[in-house]
Scaffold this motif. Structure first.
Motif, PDB file in Angstrom:
ATOM      1  N   ASP A  35      -7.689  11.474 -18.631  1.00 39.80           N
ATOM      2  CA  ASP A  35      -7.840  10.174 -17.996  1.00 39.80           C
ATOM      3  C   ASP A  35      -8.725   9.316 -18.894  1.00 39.80           C
ATOM      4  N   ALA A  36      -8.121   8.337 -19.548  1.00 38.47           N
ATOM      5  CA  ALA A  36      -8.824   7.517 -20.530  1.00 38.47           C
ATOM      6  C   ALA A  36      -9.988   6.751 -19.907  1.00 38.47           C
ATOM      7  N   GLU A  37      -9.850   6.345 -18.651  1.00 37.52           N
ATOM      8  CA  GLU A  37     -10.899   5.564 -17.992  1.00 37.52           C
ATOM      9  C   GLU A  37     -12.172   6.372 -17.776  1.00 37.52           C
ATOM     10  N   HIS A  38     -12.038   7.686 -17.590  1.00 36.80           N
ATOM     11  CA  HIS A  38     -13.192   8.533 -17.327  1.00 36.80           C
ATOM     12  C   HIS A  38     -13.741   9.200 -18.590  1.00 36.80           C
ATOM     13  N   HIS A  39     -13.056   9.037 -19.708  1.00 38.48           N
ATOM     14  CA  HIS A  39     -13.493   9.654 -20.964  1.00 38.48           C
ATOM     15  C   HIS A  39     -13.504   8.609 -22.086  1.00 38.48           C
ATOM     16  N   LEU A  40     -14.245   7.529 -21.860  1.00 39.84           N
ATOM     17  CA  LEU A  40     -14.273   6.424 -22.823  1.00 39.84           C
ATOM     18  C   LEU A  40     -14.871   6.827 -24.167  1.00 39.84           C
ATOM     19  N   PHE A  42      -3.236  10.599 -23.344  1.00 37.92           N
ATOM     20  CA  PHE A  42      -4.255   9.725 -22.772  1.00 37.92           C
ATOM     21  C   PHE A  42      -3.566   8.766 -21.819  1.00 37.92           C
ATOM     22  N   SER A  43      -3.998   8.790 -20.544  1.00 41.76           N
ATOM     23  CA  SER A  43      -3.366   8.000 -19.487  1.00 41.76           C
ATOM     24  C   SER A  43      -4.410   7.201 -18.735  1.00 41.76           C
TER      25      SER A  43
END
Length: 153
Positions: free
Chosen positions: A101-106, A70-71
Motif C-alpha cells: 500500500d503506497a499510501e502507508h509506505h511513503l 505498489f497500489s
C-alpha cells in the motif's frame, strides 16, 4: 479562426498526444537503471528487496522472481493488476506476488522512486530489481518480464 478556436484545437491535439503516449507506455516493463557499482568513497547501494524488507519486515522472496505491486486504495487499475499478478504467481513456479500500500509506505515509495500506482517491480531471486512497469500490465507482459528458469543449477 478566432483565438478561442485555436486554443481548443491545441488542447485537443495535446490531449490526443498525451493519450497516445499513455496508451503505448502504460504497463510496459522496462529494464531498470544500471546497477550502481560501489566506489571507494561510497557505500554499496542496497538491493531493492532489502528496501522492501526494511519497510515491511520479513517477506517471502520468490526463488525465480517476486512481483512487488505498489497500489493505492482508490486506484481502479490496481485491482486489475492485483488479479493479473496473482494469476501469474499461481501458474509460474518460484514466483511470488507481494502488494504494498503506497499510501502507508511513503518512505519505501520515495526510496524506490515510485511515481504512480500501480507500479510493478520484478525482483529476481537474488533481490535485484530487473524490471518495472508503471500502469496496469497485461499478463503476457508480466510473463515476458520474469527471468527464465536456470536449468543448470
Amino acid at each position: 479562426m478566432s483565438t478561442g478556436a485555436w486554443i481548443a484545437v491545441i488542447a485537443v491535439v495535446a490531449a490526443l498526444g498525451f493519450g497516445l503516449f499513455r496508451l503505448f507506455t502504460d504497463g510496459r516493463f522496462r529494464g531498470t537503471k544500471e546497477l550502481h557499482v560501489a566506489h571507494e568513497d561510497h557505500a554499496p547501494e542496497p538491493h531493492a528487496w532489502d528496501a522492501v524488507t526494511d519497510a515491511l519486515g520479513e517477506s517471502e522472496l520468490g526463488s525465480r522472481a517476486t512481483l512487488v505491486q505498489f497500489s493505492s486504495a482508490f486506484c481502479a487499475p490496481c485491482r486489475a493488476t492485483r488479479r493479473i499478478l496473482g494469476e501469474v504467481a499461481e501458474i509460474v513456479p518460484g514466483v511470488v506476488h507481494l502488494e504494498v500500500d503506497a499510501e502507508h509506505h511513503l518512505d519505501l515509495v520515495r526510496r524506490l522512486d515510485i511515481m504512480r500506482t500501480p507500479t510493478t517491480l520484478v525482483i529476481d531471486g537474488a533481490g535485484n530489481e530487473i524490471a518495472r512497469a508503471a500502469g496496469a500490465p497485461r499478463k503476457e507482459q508480466v510473463l515476458s518480464a520474469i527471468p527464465a528458469l536456470d536449468l543448470e543449477s
